[in-house]
Design a protein around this motif. Structure first.
Motif, short mmCIF file in Angstrom:
data_model
loop_
_atom_site.label_atom_id
_atom_site.label_comp_id
_atom_site.label_asym_id
_atom_site.label_seq_id
_atom_site.Cartn_x
_atom_site.Cartn_y
_atom_site.Cartn_z
N GLY A 45 0.79 -1.23 0.00
CA GLY A 45 0.00 0.00 0.00
C GLY A 45 0.82 1.27 0.00
O GLY A 45 0.28 2.36 0.09
N ALA A 46 2.13 1.14 -0.08
CA ALA A 46 3.03 2.30 -0.10
C ALA A 46 4.38 1.84 -0.63
O ALA A 46 4.61 0.65 -0.83
N PRO A 94 4.63 2.61 -6.34
CA PRO A 94 4.84 2.64 -7.79
C PRO A 94 3.74 1.87 -8.52
O PRO A 94 3.20 0.89 -7.97
N PRO A 95 3.38 2.27 -9.75
CA PRO A 95 2.33 1.55 -10.49
C PRO A 95 2.70 0.08 -10.69
O PRO A 95 3.85 -0.25 -10.97
N LYS A 96 1.71 -0.78 -10.53
CA LYS A 96 1.82 -2.23 -10.75
C LYS A 96 2.79 -2.93 -9.79
O LYS A 96 3.19 -4.05 -10.03
N VAL A 97 3.19 -2.27 -8.73
CA VAL A 97 4.04 -2.89 -7.71
C VAL A 97 3.18 -3.04 -6.45
O VAL A 97 2.84 -2.06 -5.81
N LEU A 98 2.81 -4.28 -6.14
CA LEU A 98 1.92 -4.51 -5.01
C LEU A 98 2.65 -4.63 -3.68
O LEU A 98 2.10 -4.30 -2.64
#
Length: 106
Positions: A19-20, A33-37
């Motif tokens: 979430g961060a 970051p986008p697409k980084v879970l």
């Protein structure tokens, strides 16, 4: 890199953030970051302190869970709260569901 032993507390390595993101150079929470879970965290220094003695500002109390399910089969979930530096308001990270986990499911 750990150079010496702590008098109080311990170092935790191998934790992850959901979430961060984490800015290693600035040492603060950043937007994910986008697409980084899930992102690996650097070594974290954990110092136990009684809650009524702790007066920090500019930090987010991130819950620390054993797994990304945020609970195990026995219903045990949060272990402790980690104070992480941030430039954003704490409500931003709460709404993002930011949390630390000790085991990634990947």
């Amino acid at each position: 890199m750990v150079r010496e032993r702590l008098e109080d507390g311990c170092y935790v390595c191998g934790s992850y953030i959901e979430g961060a993101g984490w800015d290693v150079e600035k040492g603060v929470l950043v937007k994910q970051p986008p697409k980084v879970l899930i992102q690996e965290m650097p070594i974290i220094q954990v110092i136990p302190v009684e809650v009524h003695r702790l007066k920090l500002t500019g930090t987010f109390k991130a819950p620390v869970y054993v797994t990304s399910d945020r609970k195990n089969a026995a219903g045990v979930g949060m272990i402790f709260e980690a104070d992480l530096d941030t430039k954003e308001h704490t409500s931003h990270w709460t709404l993002q569901g930011a949390a630390l986990v000790l085991n990634s499911d990947a």
